[in-house]
Design a protein around this motif. Structure first.
Motif: not given
Length: 149
Positions: A123-135
């Protein structure tokens, strides 16, 4: 579950990298294109590991590999994308070594299989990729604004 002994060195960076078994089946078509599909969702991931040990560490490593880890799964701290984490692995064959390095150090190498490839939760890569990049930005902001929280 067996744990890699504290006091033994971390795996070396030299030659370190994850390699997954191919899980894509490809069928060439007459048109020149190909059809592809995923065969299995979970396939083995292999990682070559190497250690340089002092004499006492070498004694412990050999005994631990032969008597404790054997052919079973064990937890070892490994560098993965995202930082250091205890990962479940097992030796795919008996570790090689010891090989004398320098005056008093010993080198061991082993091919290991990871139980699970280190991936983000679904779900992280599909729904919230910008959250992963900006953690890291969120983490820095929270720690600066609410350091005691």
């Amino acid at each position: 579950m067996n744990q890699y002994p504290k006091g033994l060195p971390c795996a070396l960076r030299d030659g370190y990298g994850f390699e997954s078994v191919n899980n894509i089946s490809r069928t060439p078509m007459e048109s020149g294109r190909a059809r592809q599909r995923i065969i299995f969702d979970s396939v083995p991931t292999l990682v070559p590991l190497a250690w340089i040990c002092s004499e006492r560490q070498a004694l412990l490593f050999e005994a631990w590999a032969a008597q404790v880890a054997r052919a079973g799964w064990f937890l070892i701290p490994l560098k993965i994308p995202g930082g250091m984490k205890n990962v479940e692995v097992r030796f795919t064959k008996t570790p090689s070594g010891p090989e004398l390095v320098g005056v008093n150090s010993w080198r061991y190498t082993a091919q290991c299989e990871l139980r699970e490839r280190p991936l983000l939760e679904p779900g992280w890569a599909e729904l919230m990729p910008e959250w992963v990049l900006m953690m890291n930005i969120v983490d820095l902001a929270v720690n600066r604004e609410w350091p005691k929280a």
